[in-house]
Design a protein around this motif. Sequence first.
Motif, PDB file in Angstrom:
ATOM      1  N   GLU A  23       0.844  -1.200   0.000  1.00 55.84           N
ATOM      2  CA  GLU A  23       0.000   0.000   0.000  1.00 55.84           C
ATOM      3  C   GLU A  23       0.882   1.254   0.000  1.00 55.84           C
ATOM      4  O   GLU A  23       0.644   2.207  -0.743  1.00 55.84           O
ATOM      5  N   ILE A  24       1.926   1.226   0.837  1.00 59.54           N
ATOM      6  CA  ILE A  24       2.814   2.380   0.975  1.00 59.54           C
ATOM      7  C   ILE A  24       3.541   2.677  -0.334  1.00 59.54           C
ATOM      8  O   ILE A  24       3.669   3.837  -0.741  1.00 59.54           O
ATOM      9  N   ILE A  25       4.005   1.622  -1.041  1.00 59.28           N
ATOM     10  CA  ILE A  25       4.795   1.874  -2.258  1.00 59.28           C
ATOM     11  C   ILE A  25       3.918   2.221  -3.466  1.00 59.28           C
ATOM     12  O   ILE A  25       4.444   2.395  -4.575  1.00 59.28           O
ATOM     13  N   ASN A  26       2.624   2.317  -3.258  1.00 60.80           N
ATOM     14  CA  ASN A  26       1.742   2.873  -4.285  1.00 60.80           C
ATOM     15  C   ASN A  26       1.432   4.351  -4.025  1.00 60.80           C
ATOM     16  O   ASN A  26       0.687   4.976  -4.791  1.00 60.80           O
ATOM     17  N   ALA A  27       2.001   4.895  -2.941  1.00 59.12           N
ATOM     18  CA  ALA A  27       1.629   6.252  -2.514  1.00 59.12           C
ATOM     19  C   ALA A  27       1.958   7.321  -3.553  1.00 59.12           C
ATOM     20  O   ALA A  27       1.145   8.212  -3.823  1.00 59.12           O
ATOM     21  N   PHE A  28       3.151   7.255  -4.157  1.00 59.13           N
ATOM     22  CA  PHE A  28       3.534   8.278  -5.138  1.00 59.13           C
ATOM     23  C   PHE A  28       2.691   8.161  -6.413  1.00 59.13           C
ATOM     24  O   PHE A  28       2.333   9.171  -7.026  1.00 59.13           O
ATOM     25  N   GLU A  29       2.373   6.928  -6.793  1.00 51.85           N
ATOM     26  CA  GLU A  29       1.488   6.735  -7.936  1.00 51.85           C
ATOM     27  C   GLU A  29       0.100   7.291  -7.630  1.00 51.85           C
ATOM     28  O   GLU A  29      -0.484   8.017  -8.460  1.00 51.85           O
ATOM     29  N   ASN A  30      -0.416   6.986  -6.449  1.00 52.21           N
ATOM     30  CA  ASN A  30      -1.746   7.477  -6.069  1.00 52.21           C
ATOM     31  C   ASN A  30      -1.781   9.003  -5.977  1.00 52.21           C
ATOM     32  O   ASN A  30      -2.780   9.632  -6.327  1.00 52.21           O
ATOM     33  N   GLU A  31      -0.679   9.588  -5.515  1.00 49.38           N
ATOM     34  CA  GLU A  31      -0.572  11.045  -5.476  1.00 49.38           C
ATOM     35  C   GLU A  31      -0.703  11.610  -6.893  1.00 49.38           C
ATOM     36  O   GLU A  31      -1.376  12.632  -7.119  1.00 49.38           O
ATOM     37  N   GLY A  32      -0.078  10.943  -7.841  1.00 47.68           N
ATOM     38  CA  GLY A  32      -0.165  11.370  -9.231  1.00 47.68           C
ATOM     39  C   GLY A  32      -1.580  11.255  -9.780  1.00 47.68           C
ATOM     40  O   GLY A  32      -2.067  12.170 -10.462  1.00 47.68           O
ATOM     41  N   TYR A  33      -2.238  10.143  -9.486  1.00 49.21           N
ATOM     42  CA  TYR A  33      -3.628   9.977  -9.947  1.00 49.21           C
ATOM     43  C   TYR A  33      -4.529  11.053  -9.347  1.00 49.21           C
ATOM     44  O   TYR A  33      -5.405  11.595 -10.028  1.00 49.21           O
ATOM     45  N   ASN A  34      -4.290  11.358  -8.075  1.00 49.91           N
ATOM     46  CA  ASN A  34      -5.105  12.388  -7.405  1.00 49.91           C
ATOM     47  C   ASN A  34      -4.908  13.774  -8.020  1.00 49.91           C
ATOM     48  O   ASN A  34      -5.783  14.636  -7.927  1.00 49.91           O
ATOM     49  N   LYS A  35      -3.740  13.973  -8.641  1.00 47.89           N
ATOM     50  CA  LYS A  35      -3.468  15.249  -9.314  1.00 47.89           C
ATOM     51  C   LYS A  35      -4.054  15.292 -10.726  1.00 47.89           C
ATOM     52  O   LYS A  35      -3.963  16.309 -11.412  1.00 47.89           O
ATOM     53  N   GLY A  36      -4.608  14.166 -11.164  1.00 45.19           N
ATOM     54  CA  GLY A  36      -5.241  14.124 -12.480  1.00 45.19           C
ATOM     55  C   GLY A  36      -4.474  13.395 -13.559  1.00 45.19           C
ATOM     56  O   GLY A  36      -4.941  13.284 -14.693  1.00 45.19           O
ATOM     57  N   TYR A  37      -3.275  12.896 -13.233  1.00 41.38           N
ATOM     58  CA  TYR A  37      -2.523  12.114 -14.214  1.00 41.38           C
ATOM     59  C   TYR A  37      -3.169  10.735 -14.363  1.00 41.38           C
ATOM     60  O   TYR A  37      -3.710  10.183 -13.396  1.00 41.38           O
ATOM     61  N   VAL A  38      -3.093  10.172 -15.554  1.00 41.96           N
ATOM     62  CA  VAL A  38      -3.774   8.894 -15.790  1.00 41.96           C
ATOM     63  C   VAL A  38      -2.839   7.774 -16.251  1.00 41.96           C
ATOM     64  O   VAL A  38      -3.192   6.603 -16.183  1.00 41.96           O
ATOM     65  N   TYR A  39      -1.644   8.128 -16.736  1.00 43.45           N
ATOM     66  CA  TYR A  39      -0.730   7.117 -17.265  1.00 43.45           C
ATOM     67  C   TYR A  39       0.658   7.394 -16.694  1.00 43.45           C
ATOM     68  O   TYR A  39       1.421   8.201 -17.227  1.00 43.45           O
ATOM     69  N   ILE A  40       0.963   6.724 -15.588  1.00 38.65           N
ATOM     70  CA  ILE A  40       2.150   7.054 -14.791  1.00 38.65           C
ATOM     71  C   ILE A  40       3.237   5.993 -14.966  1.00 38.65           C
ATOM     72  O   ILE A  40       2.994   4.794 -14.800  1.00 38.65           O
TER      73      ILE A  40
END
Length: 255
Positions: A58-75
């Motif tokens: 869960e923790i190592i998805n945090a930066f990806e989830n932060e990106g999705y929350n900012k509106g990015y869709v393909y990280i």
Amino acid sequence: MKDKSVKEIKEIIDGLSVDKYLEYIDILRNDERKSVQSIAVKMAKKLDSIRKENERLEIINAFENEGYNKGYVYIGGIDEAGRGPLAGPVVASVVVFKPNTKIEGINDSKKLSESKRDELFDIIKEQALDYGIGIVNNEEIDEFNILNATYMAMKKAINCLEKTPDYLLVDAATIPGIDTDQKAIIKGDSKSISIAAASILAKVTRDSIMYQYEEMYPGYGFKSHKGYGTKEHYEAIEKLGITPIHRKSFLKNVL
């Protein structure tokens, strides 16, 4: 369960799903037999280990989830292998996962055994939405320097993707000359699942190249040190000279 043998209990436990563990741990703990109580203890330890791994994933998805929350869709996550060796290429990889991907055991490639990296290499490729690998050889490293060669490898990896990411997570770097938004993460290979995946793809790819060089240039020990500056490697250079895969810019004090 008291009417069953220890062997029968073990067979039942082996077939259990994790969500049934707590129920059976309580039952087995109350059994008078020490061997059965021991099974309960092992189950509790395994359950605790599974929970800790799930928390880490869960923790190592945090930066990806932060990106999705900012509106990015393909990280995409990017990392490299082979900046420091005296010989061989620098290899970079980029990996794009779907949101909230979890791969048990995935971590910084340096923290994993070779067999675990090889196992995860195939799993990552299967689960990735897309991935790319870029390779820059020793001659280009000598011509452009290792930092620029690393950026070149990263750009090559990105260019291998079917679709360019709209956000890149990069291990401790910012790639110059690209339009994509980026975030540099110190020790990102242990903090981001996509960077960790990229570190594994890059490391396994580079190691396989060095194994081929072991066959081409016997006596240098490329299979064991992968081109890094070990005592064995320096002694081989002194005895046998340099090969076409050595980085001359790294060996100015030897040549």
